[in-house]
Each structure stands twice: as C-alpha cells, then as structure tokens.
Write an enzyme that holds these catalytic residues in place. Structure first.
Site, PDB file in Angstrom:
ATOM      1  N   PHE A 124       0.948  -1.037   0.050  1.00 20.59           N
ATOM      2  CA  PHE A 124      -0.146   0.032   0.012  1.00 20.59           C
ATOM      3  C   PHE A 124       1.020   1.218   0.002  1.00 20.59           C
ATOM      4  O   PHE A 124       1.739   1.432   0.806  1.00 20.59           O
ATOM      5  CB  PHE A 124      -0.841  -0.125   1.041  1.00 20.59           C
ATOM      6  CG  PHE A 124      -1.929   1.023   1.146  1.00 20.59           C
ATOM      7  CD1 PHE A 124      -3.016   0.851   0.542  1.00 20.59           C
ATOM      8  CD2 PHE A 124      -1.764   2.063   1.854  1.00 20.59           C
ATOM      9  CE1 PHE A 124      -4.210   1.735   0.417  1.00 20.59           C
ATOM     10  CE2 PHE A 124      -2.865   3.369   2.108  1.00 20.59           C
ATOM     11  CZ  PHE A 124      -3.938   2.752   1.271  1.00 20.59           C
ATOM     12  N   ASP A 194       1.910  -4.784   8.681  1.00 23.70           N
ATOM     13  CA  ASP A 194       0.492  -4.075   8.816  1.00 23.70           C
ATOM     14  C   ASP A 194      -0.662  -5.137   8.417  1.00 23.70           C
ATOM     15  O   ASP A 194      -0.818  -5.516   7.289  1.00 23.70           O
ATOM     16  CB  ASP A 194       0.570  -2.972   7.251  1.00 23.70           C
ATOM     17  CG  ASP A 194      -0.431  -1.982   7.097  1.00 23.70           C
ATOM     18  OD1 ASP A 194      -1.610  -2.340   7.721  1.00 23.70           O
ATOM     19  OD2 ASP A 194      -0.307  -0.797   6.441  1.00 23.70           O
ATOM     20  N   TYR A 219     -10.572   1.732  10.948  1.00 30.45           N
ATOM     21  CA  TYR A 219     -12.116   1.952  10.184  1.00 30.45           C
ATOM     22  C   TYR A 219     -12.527   1.095   8.892  1.00 30.45           C
ATOM     23  O   TYR A 219     -13.381   1.166   8.318  1.00 30.45           O
ATOM     24  CB  TYR A 219     -12.220   3.323   9.397  1.00 30.45           C
ATOM     25  CG  TYR A 219     -11.040   3.666   8.546  1.00 30.45           C
ATOM     26  CD1 TYR A 219     -10.825   3.204   7.266  1.00 30.45           C
ATOM     27  CD2 TYR A 219      -9.725   4.278   9.365  1.00 30.45           C
ATOM     28  CE1 TYR A 219      -9.679   3.465   6.461  1.00 30.45           C
ATOM     29  CE2 TYR A 219      -8.566   4.921   8.449  1.00 30.45           C
ATOM     30  CZ  TYR A 219      -8.565   4.242   6.800  1.00 30.45           C
ATOM     31  OH  TYR A 219      -7.484   4.590   6.211  1.00 30.45           O
ATOM     32  N   LYS A 220     -11.726  -0.064   8.916  1.00 32.37           N
ATOM     33  CA  LYS A 220     -11.964  -1.130   7.853  1.00 32.37           C
ATOM     34  C   LYS A 220     -12.642  -2.360   8.591  1.00 32.37           C
ATOM     35  O   LYS A 220     -13.941  -1.910   8.779  1.00 32.37           O
ATOM     36  CB  LYS A 220     -10.607  -1.523   7.057  1.00 32.37           C
ATOM     37  CG  LYS A 220     -10.083  -0.608   6.256  1.00 32.37           C
ATOM     38  CD  LYS A 220      -8.654  -0.772   5.922  1.00 32.37           C
ATOM     39  CE  LYS A 220      -8.243   0.280   5.172  1.00 32.37           C
ATOM     40  NZ  LYS A 220      -6.595   0.186   4.728  1.00 32.37           N
ATOM     41  N   ARG A 368     -12.605  -4.350  -6.949  1.00 31.59           N
ATOM     42  CA  ARG A 368     -12.478  -4.876  -5.612  1.00 31.59           C
ATOM     43  C   ARG A 368     -13.954  -5.152  -4.846  1.00 31.59           C
ATOM     44  O   ARG A 368     -14.598  -4.199  -4.752  1.00 31.59           O
ATOM     45  CB  ARG A 368     -11.777  -3.923  -4.786  1.00 31.59           C
ATOM     46  CG  ARG A 368     -10.693  -4.507  -3.958  1.00 31.59           C
ATOM     47  CD  ARG A 368      -9.769  -3.622  -3.367  1.00 31.59           C
ATOM     48  NE  ARG A 368     -10.338  -2.364  -2.590  1.00 31.59           N
ATOM     49  CZ  ARG A 368      -9.734  -1.721  -1.584  1.00 31.59           C
ATOM     50  NH1 ARG A 368      -8.611  -2.171  -1.194  1.00 31.59           N
ATOM     51  NH2 ARG A 368     -10.363  -0.510  -1.379  1.00 31.59           N
TER      52      ARG A 368
END
Ligand SMILES: *Cc1c(COP(=O)(O)O)cnc(C)c1O
Length: 409
Positions: A124, A194, A219-220, A368
């Site tokens: 990422f 991560d 927040y995921k 996705r």
C-alpha cells in the site's frame, strides 16, 4: 447453485444474527467493508452519550470520571484479542501511517549497522511513502522494493526490517505471516506487519508467529468509522527497548508532572503522542463490542464461503465479459476480498454502484469486492452478481456519467 440453496446457507449461518447490530442502507449491498466498515448501531447511541453527557455535562472532569485518559490502552486491549496479542501489547492512537512511522523508526534503531528496509513493491503506497520519508530523515538506509516472489531470496544480512502488509489491498493475496517472520528473524531482521486488511476479517496470531511489530487500521473491518484511530503492536520483549521519536506529552512517564525533560512511559503509552481523539476512540470502542464473544474462526470460515461463492457465481460472467480473477483460489493465500481485472473496471464499478452494489476500484484496472462476514448474507453475494450481470448485459457502464473520475475512488 440456486437462490433457494443460497438462502439455505443464510438459514444455518451462526453469524447471521450479527447483521442486526448494524445500520445498513435499504436496498444496498455493501461490498466495501474492507475500505470503510459499516455503522454498528451501538456507535450511534454511544456517541450521543459521549457528546451529550460526558462532554456536554461532565466536561473536563470526564478525563478521570469517564476514563477518557485510558481509552488508548482500553481500546488497544480489545483489539489485542482479535490479533493474537496480550492486552498490554496493543495501543490505539493516530493513523496507520503515523503509527508505521513510529514503529518503523523504533525497529530500525534496534538494528544499528543494517541499512535495508525490505518491502513489496505492490505494498500500500502510504507504507512505502512512510518508509521513503524515514530513509530521507536518517540518510543511512535504503528502501529495497521487490515482488512477492522475490521476498524470500531478498532477505539477507543487510536487511534491518521486513515491512509487509499481510493482505494485498489490490488482489487480496495473503502472505504466510509466520513463515516470513521466521525467515526474516533467522537473517537477524525484525518484522513490521501492516494488518489493515486482516484485523477483524480473520483471526491473526501475532504472538504465535512471534511478530515483532505491527500496525493496523480502525475503520476497515473493525468498523470504527471514517478516520477512526489506528492501532500499533509491540511484542513485550521489545517494549523496554522501543524508543519513541514522536516524543509528545501523552507518551511521557508522567504527563501531568509537566517536567521540562522527556522521560518515556514504561509501557506502550510511550508510543502515543498527543491528546487522544475521544469521540473517535469512543466510536471505535463501541464498534469493537460487536466482536465480543465472536469466534474469529467462524468469521474466517464464513469469509471464505462468501468469497468462494462469489468467485463461483462470477465464472460465467468472467468468461463472457473478460473479468480476470486477481485473487488466489487457495484459501490460505486469500484475505477477505475478491478482485477482478477489467480494462473498463472504473466505469463498470461506477455503474454497479449506481445499481446499489457498492464495491470499489483500484488503479489501474482492479474491481474490488470486500466480504465482511458480520453483516453480509450469502444472498447478498447472489444479488450482487445478478446486478453485475445486468450492468454488463445492458451495456449500462458505457454511459458517459460512469466514466467521470471522482476525487475519491
Ligand atoms: C487503509 C490502509 C492504510 C491506511 O492508512 P491511514 O494512515 O489510516 O490512512 C494503511 N496501510 C494499508 C495497507 C491500508 O490498506
């Protein structure tokens, strides 16, 4: 598989009642919980209480009377269970990017004389940007970026830190965390993982894998809300030697002594910096209550069933319209999302979102679809594929309005 057979899966799903704990918009099939988790109902009530009672009525007393000051560690302890850590090994603060800055800098400090940060070129971007910033700051390190297949053989005696995201944000590829951690440590390196696409999506076993450091996102899959604070993990064996470099007062051994000299807290509080965002932390704390008593092995099992079903139902569409599966079929190598490449991926996804199926697009060509097992039904998977079939059959995606790129994709 028929719709009736798929509905029967929902009937016997032990996690099915969890869906009621979320507020989901009517008619929307939400396949983007990997990017912004859905809203748990209890967050609404908790925020109202924190704003009206704690902030509104108790004001500054709340730091003590409502335990605001301990929220970073209290919420960290809740996350610890989900990632296979001890309660005192996780603390919540700042964003994932900032936490990565803190732990990567500390990890490099523990490997003086070694100059390489090794990472995946497809990692990422924020992870790579933070690593680049650190090499510019320290002026004695090098960021070595290789493909997934080259990680093993790129681990040598020069590597100080192996920095990886367990699940690839584009393809959903999942690394073998325990194996790579062992390999890196055999070469004398430290690992920083991560967990942005891992925490809350499936069981993570940080201590079983003897991981050194980790960071992750609130927040995921943890559903803490937009911009929720992130977390960081430091294995107990490293905590005393982990030096904070963002030396703010909240990481001080005694913040309210107001001494002019910085002295780090004994515990992980040393990796917190400034005043915690109490509203956001309270939302995250309430969101984590949804996980209470939830068996993460069941979450993993359902996640794989959902993504397997999606891939299977997509087969005829993939063949007819040229969607190329980018996600590994092997369960052990898969996170909780499925990705397809398609040259018109952006427009197709915008048209699909207009039909109430929310996934997202990642440049250059990835559609996705995230599967959050706590609030998705098997029937949702079926309906999502039906609606995508309609978008492709009707050619809806060709409309000009679906070609325009918004600021956030
Ligand atoms: C989402 C995500 C982040 C987010 O970082 P923030 O600083 O919270 O914006 C970091 N790393 C990975 C791998 C991610 O997927």
């Amino acid at each position: 598989m028929t719709l009736a057979e798929i509905q029967a899966l929902d009937q016997v799903d032990p996690l099915a009642p969890k869906r009621d704990e979320f507020l989901l918009p009517e008619g929307v099939i939400y396949l983007d919980g990997n990017s912004l988790g859905a809203l748990p109902k209890r967050v609404v009530a908790r925020l109202a209480q924190v704003v009206q009672q704690e902030w509104g009525q108790s004001l500054i007393k709340s730091w003590n009377t409502h335990g605001w000051i301990d929220l970073p560690q209290r919420v960290g302890a809740r996350i610890a269970r989900l990632v296979g850590a001890e309660p005192d090994e996780v603390v919540v603060a700042d964003s994932t990017s900032v936490n990565l800055f803190k732990v990567l800098l500390a990890a490099l400090e523990l490997r003086p004389g070694r100059k390489v940060i090794l990472s995946d070129i497809a990692n990422f971007p924020t992870d790579l940007y933070i690593a680049q910033g650190i090499t510019e700051l320290l002026k004695r390190h090098e960021l070595r970026l290789v493909s997934k297949e080259e990680i093993d053989k790129s681990l040598d005696e020069e590597v100080a830190v192996l920095l990886l995201t367990e699940v690839d944000y584009r393809t959903g590829y999942r690394y073998e965390m325990a194996h790579l951690t062992r390999l890196a440590q055999q070469k004398g390196a430290l690992v920083v993982w991560d967990l942005a696409h891992s925490a809350g999506a499936f069981p993570v076993h940080l201590n079983q894998a003897q991981v050194d450091f980790a960071v992750g996102c609130g927040y995921k899959y943890l559903n803490g809300g937009p911009g929720a604070p992130a977390f960081l993990f430091v294995a107990r064996r490293h905590q005393a030697a982990t030096r904070p470099f963002l030396t703010g007062w909240m990481g001080h051994a005694d913040p309210f002594a107001f001494s002019p000299e910085y002295l780090p807290a004994q515990d992980l509080r040393r990796l917190t910096v400034g005043t915690p965002a109490i509203l956001s932390l309270s939302a995250l704390e309430a969101a984590l209550e949804v996980f209470e008593g939830v068996d993460m092995a069941l979450v993993r099992q359902k996640s794989l069933q959902l993504s397997d079903l999606f891939i299977r139902l997509m087969e005829p569409l993939a063949a007819r319209y040229g969607f190329q599966l980018a996600t590994p079929l092997e369960h052990a190598r898969r996170g909780s999302q499925v990705a397809y490449r398609h040259p018109e991926g952006y427009a197709v996804m915008q048209a699909l979102i207009a039909q109430g199926v929310v996934g997202d697009f990642r440049a250059p060509d990835i559609l996705r679809f995230g599967f959050a097992p706590l609030y998705l039904r098997f029937e949702d998977v079926y309906q999502a594929v039906q609606r995508l079939a309609q978008v492709m059959q009707s050619g809806l995606w060709r409309e000009a309005r679906f070609q325009e790129r918004a600021k956030v994709t």
